[in-house]
Write an enzyme that holds these catalytic residues in place. Structure first.
Site, mmCIF file in Angstrom:
data_model
loop_
_atom_site.group_PDB
_atom_site.id
_atom_site.type_symbol
_atom_site.label_atom_id
_atom_site.label_comp_id
_atom_site.label_asym_id
_atom_site.label_seq_id
_atom_site.Cartn_x
_atom_site.Cartn_y
_atom_site.Cartn_z
ATOM 1 N N ASP A 156 0.864 -1.170 0.000
ATOM 2 C CA ASP A 156 0.000 0.000 0.000
ATOM 3 C C ASP A 156 0.903 1.223 0.000
ATOM 4 O OD1 ASP A 156 -2.467 1.428 0.289
ATOM 5 O OD2 ASP A 156 -3.255 -0.329 1.320
ATOM 6 N N HIS A 225 -5.794 5.681 0.637
ATOM 7 C CA HIS A 225 -5.990 4.257 0.920
ATOM 8 C C HIS A 225 -4.910 3.725 1.862
ATOM 9 C CE1 HIS A 225 -5.931 -0.106 -0.007
ATOM 10 N NE2 HIS A 225 -7.228 0.037 -0.213
ATOM 11 N N SER A 570 -10.980 -3.775 1.983
ATOM 12 C CA SER A 570 -9.689 -3.135 2.251
ATOM 13 C C SER A 570 -9.561 -2.730 3.705
ATOM 14 C CB SER A 570 -9.535 -1.854 1.429
ATOM 15 O OG SER A 570 -9.003 -2.120 0.184
#
Ligand SMILES: *[C@@H]1O[C@H](CO)[C@@H](O)[C@H](O)[C@H]1NC(C)=O
Ligand SMILES: *[C@@H]1O[C@H](CO)[C@@H](O)[C@H](O)[C@H]1NC(C)=O
Ligand SMILES: *[C@@H]1O[C@H](CO)[C@@H](O)[C@H](O)[C@H]1NC(C)=O
Ligand SMILES: *[C@@H]1O[C@H](CO)[C@@H](O)[C@H](O)[C@H]1NC(C)=O
Ligand SMILES: *[C@@H]1O[C@H](CO)[C@@H](O)[C@H](O)[C@H]1NC(C)=O
Ligand SMILES: *[C@@H]1O[C@H](CO)[C@@H](O)[C@H](O)[C@H]1NC(C)=O
Length: 784
Positions: A156, A225, A570
């Protein structure tokens, strides 16, 4: 990655394949992966030099060879990726030592906390250094030292909001680095963020240079994110956190607030496409990210990325990388995907990862509507709304469309569909079911509306999203949407008021399965029940990047927030990653399989009303939605027995699946292969029990009391009986293993006369019980 973006009506896809011409290379060139046989990854030989020499033998010059090599891999596979012509690839494939040469496939993903920890029995710790460790709920956290000795790899992007104040030195075994780049230099790493790398070789070979207005050329997070998911795992404790408008207020903390983070950024925005379309992760970049994470020494890997459709293990870089990670006992936790109940699109189905579905918390963001006739209608929203006292006219979008809009498209507030003269100064009811949710609010705003109500269509029923809109807005159930329509069409002068939202706690029932969470059955590996488990993934408050607004719609949204609410698998995946960190801290010798087993066999199948877990729409959910249930980290820390499995067991399992799943090209699969049912998994899925019975082998390891006697019990799936042999397991020391068989028997005659539809599964469970230990395994059986 699997963030469920509010701007999608059905943000169901995670990854898909593209085949595009290479950006910066000669015609006919493609990215290939060249694989060699087994090697000992721990030996310190210079693999890069070896790989280079192979390339040199097919390229004209030293420079060409140098330029064409993208990555050398050490752990995930013994090989390299490079830009080759088909002829060069062919020549390489014939060379001594080369086992396989194949084209890389770029993969696209869509982006798939405070209260969640209290909800699973872990109190939000205020200050780990002033805790009384005798507090029952805090026990697990303090025993695990908040995860301080452990390192979580996140595939990520990095966040700068992670302080290392008060943290001890970085564990000495850590080998990772902090890679310099735009808006990020090695000095941004600290004792909290101990590693940060980024992977652009595949992306840039494919798409050309990164557009640096869209993302940083570094590990730094631009789209939020990475910050969000990382803070769910290991965010430090921040009292008084809340989203825009004060929603979800409380103290924010990751599940393992002192764990270290290592960031591997392998996904990037797609050129010329809106950012809400998600980022693209190329297989060779992902593979290198996982390769480095293994080499650097992470303990747990959290991967909120997946595919939109089933792919075999051989083509799945996450499955391949994760398998090699188990060699080092790294626990790999992955998101199940956001594709919802239809289409059998569950991601990350391999038995060597933990596959996580998403469910709700016992928290709701309530923003009701008051009608002028006095009736109050329930609504959900995280949009900050000013308190107003005067009612505004209410209009249905279907009655306020531009006449050029076709009848079937009216009512949805699609771009350009509203007629300003009919909307100005009014609140507009728009239907959900077509078009992006946030875009509907923007359309109402464009046409001069002052408020907006999103009405569910029948399919969504009671599953009301909490969105952050650009004008005062709330969402209502299908039933309430009908009520509003009735009011609009039956009143001479319909008016309404959208009231400011509040955060409601202890809502019931909770948890319930998120409608977007991908469901089984596992079609890639029909002998393994997936997902494994569910965890909070709906409306999760966690840290946010200041590089983008809370809606991730940078063109419209220049708001800066420290915390933001998002939904997706997620978000549930890092919850389970944090739990794995705590378990690993308490039980440093446990294998990754033992940790998975502990989480799976102790998961809860009931909600906070004591009833079986439901879907968000109110129907009873099945293990294809929640796996073995909702994770319970405290219980998982003391599971009694575990089902262990090794790297070799997994390889043997893939042998039994046949050639397409064969991951180790050089492995000599035994003939005949073992039964695929017999992988020592903590749940059972029998695909096609078209015989009268099936006998399955399992082995448990005692990790509880030295002297213990476990008794068998079962709730067989309808149409079957389940028996265990033996049905009592006696242990006299910790670490002792006991094997048993489980026989699943179809009731007499059932199999022959059965005409159940293809792939209809029946569910049940069996358990081993001793004192407070209930070691439960879910069983799923289909006839055909
Ligand atoms: C990393 O970036 C810093 C600041 O931009 C710079 O001073 C340093 O020289 C860079 N280090 C390397 C190895 O490039
Ligand atoms: C959130 O804020 C409200 C209003 O200020 C307060 O009553 C409530 O106790 C807070 N909740 C938490 C969990 O701190
Ligand atoms: C109606 O829509 C058409 C086509 O999009 C557009 O050209 C026209 O200007 C619109 N009319 C009004 C009044 O907005
Ligand atoms: C509701 O919306 C969903 C999602 O767009 C759509 O698939 C479905 O057909 C709609 N159902 C009805 C009854 O309009
Ligand atoms: C207001 O209108 C709604 C929708 O038509 C209706 O269900 C409700 O009963 C009405 N309330 C009163 C007090 O008349
Ligand atoms: C029974 O199941 C096996 C796979 O387990 C399958 O190969 C076979 O075709 C099935 N037989 C019938 C009669 O459905």
């Amino acid at each position: 990655m699997a963030m469920k973006n509010a701007t999608f009506v059905s943000s169901s896809l995670l990854l898909f394949f593209f085949l595009l011409p290479l950006a910066s290379t000669t015609k006919n060139s493609q990215i290939y992966i060249v694989e060699f046989g087994e090697h000992n990854a721990d030996e310190n030989h210079d693999i890069q030099t070896t790989h280079h020499s192979y390339l040199l033998s097919v390229k004209e010059t030293e420079e060409e060879a140098q330029a064409s090599l993208l990555y050398s891999y050490k752990h995930t596979l013994n090989g390299f990726s490079a830009v080759l012509t088909p002829q060069e690839a062919n020549r390489l494939s014939e060379m001594e030592g080369v086992v396989s040469v194949y084209k890389s496939q770029p993969q696209k993903y869509y982006l798939h906390t405070t209260r969640s920890w209290r909800f699973v029995g872990l109190e939000e710790p205020l200050n780990p250094w002033t805790l009384q460790s005798n507090h029952k709920n805090r026990h697990l956290l303090s025993k695990a030292k908040y995860g301080e000795d452990l390192i979580v790899g996140m595939i990520d992007s990095e966040s700068k909001s992670f302080s290392d104040v008060g943290m001890g030195p970085i564990p000495q075994r850590w080998k990772g680095i902090c890679q310099n780049g735009t808006a990020f230099s090695s000095s941004h790493c600290n004792r909290k963020i101990v590693g940060a790398r980024y992977y652009l070789q595949g992306y840039e070979t494919f798409y050309g240079p990164l557009n640096e207005e869209e993302d940083y050329r570094s590990a730094r997070d631009k789209d939020g994110h990475g910050t969000h998911t990382a803070s769910i795992v290991a965010g430090r404790i921040v009292p008084g956190a809340s989203a825009l408008g004060g929603f979800a207020n409380g103290s924010a903390s990751g599940g393992a607030p002192l764990a270290r983070l290592a960031i591997y950024k392998a996904c990037w925005p797609i050129k010329g496409q809106s950012k809400d379309m998600g980022n693209v992760c190329l297989d060779i970049d992902m593979l290198k990210a996982i390769d480095d994470a293994i080499e650097d020494g992470v303990d747990v890997l959290s991967i909120s990325i997946g595919f939109p459709k089933p792919i075999f293990y051989r083509d799945d870089v996450i499955a391949r990388g994760a398998l090699e990670a188990t060699k080092k006992n790294i626990v790999v936790v992955c998101s199940a995907g956001n594709s919802g109940p239809l289409g059998r699109t569950l991601s990350n189905p391999a038995p060597w990862v933990i596959t996580v579905g998403a469910s709700t918390l016992d928290r709701a963001f309530v923003a009701p509507i008051r009608l002028h006739n006095g009736t109050r209608i329930e609504g959900r929203s995280i949009t900050p709304i000013q308190k107003k006292h005067n009612f505004q006219e209410l209009v249905f979008a279907g009655d306020a469309v531009n006449s050029s809009i076709s009848k079937i498209d009216s009512g949805y507030c699609l771009d350009g569909s509203l007629e300003p003269s009919k909307v100005e100064g009014k609140i507009v009811l728009c239907m959900r079911g077509k078009g992006a949710r946030l875009a509907k609010g923007l359309e109402v705003k464009r046409a001069g509306g002052v408020g907006f109500i999103l009405g569910n269509n029948q399919t969504f029923g009671n599953d009301v999203p909490s969105d952050l809109h650009f004008i005062p807005a709330t969402g209502v159930s299908y039933e309430n949407a009908l009520k509003l329509l009735d009011y609009i069409h039956s009143s001479p002068n319909p008016k309404a008021l959208v009231l400011p939202g509040t955060t409601l706690l202890n809502t019931k029932p909770a948890p319930s399965m998120a409608s977007f969470s991908s469901r089984g059955p596992n079609v890639v590996d029909p002998f393994i029940l997936k997902p494994d488990i569910t965890a909070p993934g709906v409306d999760i408050l966690a840290a946010w990047t200041d590089a983008d607004g809370p809606t991730r719609m940078s063109f419209q949204d220049n708001r800066v927030v420290k915390y933001n609410i998002f939904s997706g698998t997620s978000m549930s995946c890092p919850h389970v990653a944090a739990a794995a960190v705590l378990l690993k801290a308490i039980h440093p010798t446990w294998t990754s399989a033992a940790i998975r087993s502990a989480l799976i066999t102790t998961a809860a199948t009931k909600d906070n009303t004591g009833k079986p877990l439901k879907d968000e729409t109110g129907k009873t959910a099945t293990p294809f939605a929640y796996g073995s249930g909702h994770f319970q980290p405290t219980k998982a820390s003391d599971p009694g027995l575990v089902y262990d499995a090794s790297y070799t067991d997994y390889i043997l399992h893939t042998c039994s699946l046949g050639e397409t799943q064969d991951l180790k090209l050089t492995y000599n699969c035994p003939k005949p292969s073992p039964e695929p049912y017999n992988l020592n998994y903590p749940s059972i899925q029998i695909h096609r029990l078209n015989d009268t019975k099936k006998t399955i082998k399992r082995t448990v390891t005692n990790v509880g009391s030295p002297n213990s006697v476990y008794k068998f019990s079962a709730k067989p799936p309808k149409e079957y009986t389940i028996m265990a042999s033996p049905n009592v397991l006696e242990f006299d020391h910790v670490g002792q293993k006991k094997s048993f068989t489980i026989t699943v028997i179809a009731k007499r005659g059932q199999v022959l006369t059965n005409n159940a539809p293809d792939d209809e599964y029946y569910f049940g469970w069996y358990a081993w019980t001793y004192k407070h230990h209930v070691v439960r395994s879910t069983v799923a059986v289909s006839f055909q």
